[in-house]
Design a protein around this motif. Structure first.
Motif, mmCIF file in Angstrom:
data_model
loop_
_atom_site.group_PDB
_atom_site.id
_atom_site.type_symbol
_atom_site.label_atom_id
_atom_site.label_comp_id
_atom_site.label_asym_id
_atom_site.label_seq_id
_atom_site.Cartn_x
_atom_site.Cartn_y
_atom_site.Cartn_z
ATOM 1 N N VAL A 130 0.840 -1.202 0.000
ATOM 2 C CA VAL A 130 0.000 0.000 0.000
ATOM 3 C C VAL A 130 0.876 1.253 0.000
ATOM 4 O O VAL A 130 0.619 2.204 -0.745
ATOM 5 C CB VAL A 130 -0.962 -0.006 1.212
ATOM 6 C CG1 VAL A 130 -1.617 1.345 1.416
ATOM 7 C CG2 VAL A 130 -2.013 -1.085 1.036
ATOM 8 N N LEU A 131 1.937 1.252 0.798
ATOM 9 C CA LEU A 131 2.824 2.412 0.858
ATOM 10 C C LEU A 131 3.607 2.580 -0.450
ATOM 11 O O LEU A 131 3.758 3.695 -0.945
ATOM 12 C CB LEU A 131 3.785 2.282 2.038
ATOM 13 C CG LEU A 131 3.136 2.355 3.425
ATOM 14 C CD1 LEU A 131 4.155 2.030 4.509
ATOM 15 C CD2 LEU A 131 2.515 3.718 3.664
ATOM 16 N N ASP A 132 4.115 1.487 -0.998
ATOM 17 C CA ASP A 132 4.916 1.556 -2.222
ATOM 18 C C ASP A 132 4.109 2.022 -3.426
ATOM 19 O O ASP A 132 4.615 2.750 -4.277
ATOM 20 C CB ASP A 132 5.559 0.201 -2.535
ATOM 21 C CG ASP A 132 6.665 -0.172 -1.561
ATOM 22 O OD1 ASP A 132 7.139 0.715 -0.818
ATOM 23 O OD2 ASP A 132 7.052 -1.362 -1.537
ATOM 24 N N THR A 133 2.857 1.586 -3.522
ATOM 25 C CA THR A 133 2.017 1.943 -4.670
ATOM 26 C C THR A 133 1.212 3.224 -4.432
ATOM 27 O O THR A 133 0.459 3.643 -5.308
ATOM 28 C CB THR A 133 1.033 0.811 -5.012
ATOM 29 O OG1 THR A 133 0.186 0.572 -3.883
ATOM 30 C CG2 THR A 133 1.774 -0.456 -5.412
ATOM 31 N N ARG A 134 1.359 3.793 -3.258
ATOM 32 C CA ARG A 134 0.614 4.994 -2.860
ATOM 33 C C ARG A 134 -0.891 4.775 -2.967
ATOM 34 O O ARG A 134 -1.652 5.662 -3.378
ATOM 35 C CB ARG A 134 1.044 6.201 -3.672
ATOM 36 C CG ARG A 134 2.454 6.626 -3.370
ATOM 37 C CD ARG A 134 2.819 7.876 -4.064
ATOM 38 N NE ARG A 134 4.096 8.357 -3.542
ATOM 39 C CZ ARG A 134 4.847 9.232 -4.135
ATOM 40 N NH1 ARG A 134 4.442 9.766 -5.265
ATOM 41 N NH2 ARG A 134 5.983 9.600 -3.613
ATOM 42 N N ALA A 135 -1.318 3.571 -2.615
ATOM 43 C CA ALA A 135 -2.734 3.222 -2.679
ATOM 44 C C ALA A 135 -3.556 4.043 -1.683
ATOM 45 O O ALA A 135 -4.774 4.089 -1.785
ATOM 46 C CB ALA A 135 -2.919 1.731 -2.409
ATOM 47 N N TYR A 136 -2.916 4.683 -0.742
ATOM 48 C CA TYR A 136 -3.601 5.462 0.293
ATOM 49 C C TYR A 136 -4.015 6.849 -0.192
ATOM 50 O O TYR A 136 -4.761 7.546 0.479
ATOM 51 C CB TYR A 136 -2.694 5.605 1.519
ATOM 52 C CG TYR A 136 -1.345 6.205 1.191
ATOM 53 C CD1 TYR A 136 -1.167 7.574 1.125
ATOM 54 C CD2 TYR A 136 -0.251 5.383 0.912
ATOM 55 C CE1 TYR A 136 0.052 8.118 0.803
ATOM 56 C CE2 TYR A 136 0.974 5.913 0.593
ATOM 57 C CZ TYR A 136 1.122 7.284 0.536
ATOM 58 O OH TYR A 136 2.339 7.820 0.202
ATOM 59 N N ILE A 137 -3.552 7.288 -1.359
ATOM 60 C CA ILE A 137 -3.870 8.635 -1.830
ATOM 61 C C ILE A 137 -5.288 8.659 -2.397
ATOM 62 O O ILE A 137 -5.626 7.915 -3.303
ATOM 63 C CB ILE A 137 -2.850 9.120 -2.874
ATOM 64 C CG1 ILE A 137 -1.470 9.260 -2.229
ATOM 65 C CG2 ILE A 137 -3.295 10.452 -3.483
ATOM 66 C CD1 ILE A 137 -0.373 9.731 -3.180
ATOM 67 N N ASN A 138 -6.095 9.542 -1.838
ATOM 68 C CA ASN A 138 -7.490 9.715 -2.254
ATOM 69 C C ASN A 138 -7.506 10.691 -3.435
ATOM 70 O O ASN A 138 -7.445 11.893 -3.265
ATOM 71 C CB ASN A 138 -8.307 10.252 -1.091
ATOM 72 C CG ASN A 138 -9.781 10.223 -1.352
ATOM 73 O OD1 ASN A 138 -10.224 10.072 -2.477
ATOM 74 N ND2 ASN A 138 -10.557 10.394 -0.299
ATOM 75 N N MET A 139 -7.581 10.136 -4.637
ATOM 76 C CA MET A 139 -7.468 10.940 -5.848
ATOM 77 C C MET A 139 -8.731 11.782 -6.087
ATOM 78 O O MET A 139 -9.811 11.442 -5.615
ATOM 79 C CB MET A 139 -7.225 10.030 -7.052
ATOM 80 C CG MET A 139 -5.864 9.364 -7.033
ATOM 81 S SD MET A 139 -4.508 10.543 -7.080
ATOM 82 C CE MET A 139 -4.698 11.210 -8.718
ATOM 83 N N PRO A 140 -8.576 12.874 -6.878
ATOM 84 C CA PRO A 140 -9.738 13.689 -7.233
ATOM 85 C C PRO A 140 -10.809 12.856 -7.926
ATOM 86 O O PRO A 140 -10.504 11.909 -8.644
ATOM 87 C CB PRO A 140 -9.161 14.730 -8.201
ATOM 88 C CG PRO A 140 -7.711 14.794 -7.868
ATOM 89 C CD PRO A 140 -7.327 13.410 -7.424
ATOM 90 N N ASN A 141 -12.059 13.210 -7.697
ATOM 91 C CA ASN A 141 -13.171 12.424 -8.230
ATOM 92 C C ASN A 141 -13.376 12.587 -9.730
ATOM 93 O O ASN A 141 -13.895 11.695 -10.382
ATOM 94 C CB ASN A 141 -14.463 12.762 -7.490
ATOM 95 C CG ASN A 141 -14.461 12.187 -6.091
ATOM 96 O OD1 ASN A 141 -13.728 11.262 -5.800
ATOM 97 N ND2 ASN A 141 -15.269 12.748 -5.213
ATOM 98 N N LEU A 142 -13.011 13.715 -10.300
ATOM 99 C CA LEU A 142 -13.182 13.940 -11.735
ATOM 100 C C LEU A 142 -11.875 13.570 -12.435
ATOM 101 O O LEU A 142 -11.083 14.427 -12.809
ATOM 102 C CB LEU A 142 -13.572 15.397 -12.014
ATOM 103 C CG LEU A 142 -14.851 15.858 -11.321
ATOM 104 C CD1 LEU A 142 -15.075 17.351 -11.544
ATOM 105 C CD2 LEU A 142 -16.041 15.055 -11.798
ATOM 106 N N ARG A 143 -11.657 12.255 -12.625
ATOM 107 C CA ARG A 143 -10.383 11.734 -13.140
ATOM 108 C C ARG A 143 -9.984 12.329 -14.491
ATOM 109 O O ARG A 143 -8.813 12.522 -14.754
ATOM 110 C CB ARG A 143 -10.434 10.215 -13.265
ATOM 111 C CG ARG A 143 -10.718 9.457 -11.992
ATOM 112 C CD ARG A 143 -9.583 9.352 -11.077
ATOM 113 N NE ARG A 143 -8.590 8.397 -11.532
ATOM 114 C CZ ARG A 143 -7.467 8.194 -10.884
ATOM 115 N NH1 ARG A 143 -7.230 8.853 -9.789
ATOM 116 N NH2 ARG A 143 -6.588 7.343 -11.319
ATOM 117 N N THR A 144 -10.948 12.581 -15.355
ATOM 118 C CA THR A 144 -10.592 13.067 -16.685
ATOM 119 C C THR A 144 -9.978 14.463 -16.647
ATOM 120 O O THR A 144 -9.313 14.858 -17.600
ATOM 121 C CB THR A 144 -11.822 13.100 -17.609
ATOM 122 O OG1 THR A 144 -12.833 13.913 -17.011
ATOM 123 C CG2 THR A 144 -12.357 11.701 -17.837
#
Length: 161
Positions: A130-144
């Motif tokens: 999880v730490l290596d892939t940065r899976a914890y980052i809550n990305m913006p909802n409007l991906r495009t």
């Protein structure tokens, strides 16, 4: 590539932008955030350096992230929540509280919920992934709208006579 055929000239060309498809959050990345709270969730999910965390009004997990860091689109989100101590773990966690890892600020340990054992220290292999892939980052909802410099390839033919 130019090809001369009699009195005519044929030119084939390609115009490539961002050939290697590097992803950088755009300076206009704010367009990708649905609202102010979406932006706050992104910023709070980053593991910022401790000297930066000292100046913030919220508790977070220390690390070396910077604004603009991101989780790859093919990596599933796995939240990490910051708590003051292991005593702050939910006593009867609901489904949404069972998924995250919890970082205890007083000990620096990570915890996860186990159906059989309750709260236990997090599985180190899964935590490291999880730490290596940065899976914890809550990305913006409007991906495009998050990455506004996609790879683009334009082909063309120019005929001159």
């Amino acid at each position: 590539k130019d090809i001369n055929v009699g009195n005519a000239s044929i030119e084939f060309f390609a115009d490539i932008n961002n050939l290697f498809n590097f992803r950088h959050m755009s300076q206009w990345a704010s367009y990708g955030f649905y609202d102010g709270e979406d932006y706050n969730r992104y910023m709070r999910s980053l593991h910022l350096p401790e000297d930066v965390l000292d100046d913030l009004s919220y508790a977070a997990v220390p690390g070396n992230d910077q604004p603009g860091d991101f989780r790859d689109p093919d990596v599933d989100f796995h939240p990490i929540e910051s708590i003051s101590s292991s005593e702050a773990l939910p006593s009867t966690p609901d489904q949404t509280q069972q998924r995250p890892f919890y970082y205890s600020r007083d000990t620096g340990n990570y915890y996860q919920f186990s159906e059989d054992e309750g709260w236990v220290e997090a599985d180190q292999d899964k935590l490291q992934e999880v730490l290596d892939t940065r899976a914890y980052i809550n990305m913006p909802n409007l991906r495009t709208m998050t990455f506004l410099n996609p790879r683009s390839i334009y082909w063309g033919i120019k005929i001159s006579f």
